[in-house]
Scaffold this active site. Structure first.
Site, short mmCIF file in Angstrom:
data_model
loop_
_atom_site.label_atom_id
_atom_site.label_comp_id
_atom_site.label_asym_id
_atom_site.label_seq_id
_atom_site.Cartn_x
_atom_site.Cartn_y
_atom_site.Cartn_z
N HIS A 304 0.86 -1.18 0.00
CA HIS A 304 0.00 0.00 0.00
C HIS A 304 0.90 1.24 0.00
O HIS A 304 0.62 2.20 -0.71
CB HIS A 304 -0.92 -0.03 1.22
CG HIS A 304 -2.01 0.98 1.17
ND1 HIS A 304 -2.88 1.08 0.10
CD2 HIS A 304 -2.38 1.97 2.04
CE1 HIS A 304 -3.74 2.07 0.32
NE2 HIS A 304 -3.44 2.63 1.48
N GLU A 315 2.67 -1.38 7.89
CA GLU A 315 2.68 -2.37 6.82
C GLU A 315 3.96 -3.21 6.85
O GLU A 315 3.93 -4.40 6.51
CB GLU A 315 2.52 -1.68 5.47
CG GLU A 315 2.24 -2.64 4.33
CD GLU A 315 1.84 -1.96 3.05
OE1 GLU A 315 1.36 -2.66 2.13
OE2 GLU A 315 2.01 -0.72 2.93
N LYS A 337 2.93 4.03 -5.55
CA LYS A 337 2.57 5.40 -5.17
C LYS A 337 3.79 6.33 -5.12
O LYS A 337 3.63 7.55 -5.13
CB LYS A 337 1.87 5.39 -3.81
CG LYS A 337 0.52 4.69 -3.82
CD LYS A 337 -0.11 4.66 -2.44
CE LYS A 337 -1.44 3.92 -2.43
NZ LYS A 337 -1.26 2.45 -2.58
#
Length: 413
Positions: A304, A315, A337
């Site tokens: 993520h 995470e 990202k």
């Protein structure tokens, strides 16, 4: 009776790094950034002034000018990505049973541009001047509706909204629909466009966005010690999921198998993840188990990886818990990202496409802007340079506000 297997046969991308699979993938592997100063609104008074905007997008290629006027940008992105995916799959729906094909495309926020515009109309001109298209422009399920109309699909059709886990949930539930025998083909993913006054202002107000405005391309730095928030972005990622034998019978190109799905909730806080990452870890473990694999079978994780202090630390802990610390240190982890920013409800769709391309090509794109290691984030994040390595199976994580955790497991067929 053996469980029905599900494969990926088509994909469509609208992103800050370009539209279409090839350009998206080439630029990711090259470590290019699609983050720039915001152009579509005046950001003078905003704390965060940079974003991953979609700039190379010829909407006329996908949607008529008449229809464009009736759609929020998130709808334009979602329809375009779906059409790309259908074309990529070589799918001819006229030859398919329309009752055996469905659509699950969601959005974390939906038509925020239209909501912002119509709020201005209300305040300046009164309620009699609302657009009659306001509601269908805003609602999250409208992309799924338009796509079903475009192709005459009468199977399962709905949208899921679970913040940043939206597209991953849409893909996971579509997996379940095919496995259960309720459909043979599903068009699934997510679309988002929230770079507007209310979107940028709202996320800025909650201190979620980076304020590294003087360095747009270096602002998204997942797992780096100097990360200070995510970069808001827009786009869409849509995949064609198909029952394996159905795909083989029509001679479809198969990218990979979507083999496992896990979803949990932290039940902890409306925005902050559990500090120990246990909710995300459970979703990862469930996805691996659902795929019939062992943690040692996983070679790669598309994280993520938002570039926020709490997410990246949690995470990392989740990965160690789910895969075991020893194996977690062996696998390759990256964050898409870092280059495109956070596309919110579309993120899981775009990042699942990355997983499929990674399995196909044996290439892992870098996590850019990783310059200062964080002792709390001490795994292999494929820093700054792409890597060639065989990948047998991989995970894609999505963790959303509200405590929503979703993980998909992809593997070679």
């Amino acid at each position: 009776m053996a469980q029905r297997r599900v494969v990926v046969t088509g994909m469509g991308v609208v992103s800050p790094l370009g539209c279409g699979l090839d350009i998206f993938w080439q630029r990711l592997l090259a470590g290019e950034s699609g983050i720039r100063p915001i152009q579509q609104m005046d950001v003078t008074e905003y704390a965060s002034q940079i974003a991953g905007e979609v700039v190379e997008f010829d909407v006329d290629e996908f949607i008529s000018k008449r229809e464009q006027r009736r759609m929020d940008p998130f709808t334009l992105f979602g329809i375009a990505a779906a059409k790309m995916a259908v074309a990529d799959a070589g799918m001819e729906f006229a030859k398919e049973d329309p009752n055996r094909a469905g659509v699950v495309i969601g959005s974390g926020i939906g038509g925020l541009h239209v909501l912002t515009q119509q709020a201005r109309v209300l305040m300046e001109r009164g309620p009699s001047r609302f657009s009659p298209f306001m509601i269908p422009q805003m609602i999250v399920d409208i992309v799924a509706g338009y796509v079903s109309i475009e192709y005459g699909l009468r199977g399962p059709n709905f949208a899921i909204t679970s913040a940043c886990a939206t597209a991953t949930h849409c893909l996971g539930e579509s997996l379940r629909i095919i496995q259960s025998g309720d459909a043979d083909i599903m068009i699934a993913g997510g679309a988002e466009s929230s770079i507007c006054e209310m979107g940028v202002g709202g996320f800025s107000a909650m201190k979620a966005l980076t304020t590294r405005n003087d360095d747009p391309q270096g602002a998204s730095r997942p797992f780096d010690a100097d990360r200070d928030g995510f970069v808001i972005a827009e786009g869409a990622g849509v995949l064609i999921l198909e029952e394996l034998e159905h795909a083989q019978k029509r001679g479809a190109n198969i990218y990979c198998e979507l083999a496992g799905y896990g979803r949990t909730c932290d039940a902890h806080h409306i925005t902050a993840p559990l500090e120990d990452g246990s909710g995300g870890a459970k979703a990862m473990s469930l996805a691996v188990e659902d795929a019939g694999l062992q943690p040692s079978d996983i070679d790669y994780l598309n994280a993520h990886g938002t570039s926020t202090p709490l997410n990246d630390k949690g995470e990392t802990l989740a990965t160690k818990t789910a895969l075991g610390e020893e194996h977690a240190r062996r696998i390759m982890i990256n964050s898409t990202k870092s280059m495109i920013g956070h596309t919110l409800g579309a993120a899981g769709g775009l990042e699942s496409i990355v997983c499929a391309l990674t399995l196909r090509d044996g290439k892992v794109h870098p996590t850019i802007n990783y310059t200062t290691p964080d002792p709390a984030c001490d795994l292999d994040y494929v820093p700054n340079e792409a890597r060639e390595a065989p990948v047998r199976a991989c995970l894609n994580n999505s963790l959303g506000f509200g405590g929503h955790n979703a993980t998909l497991c992809f593997k070679k067929v």
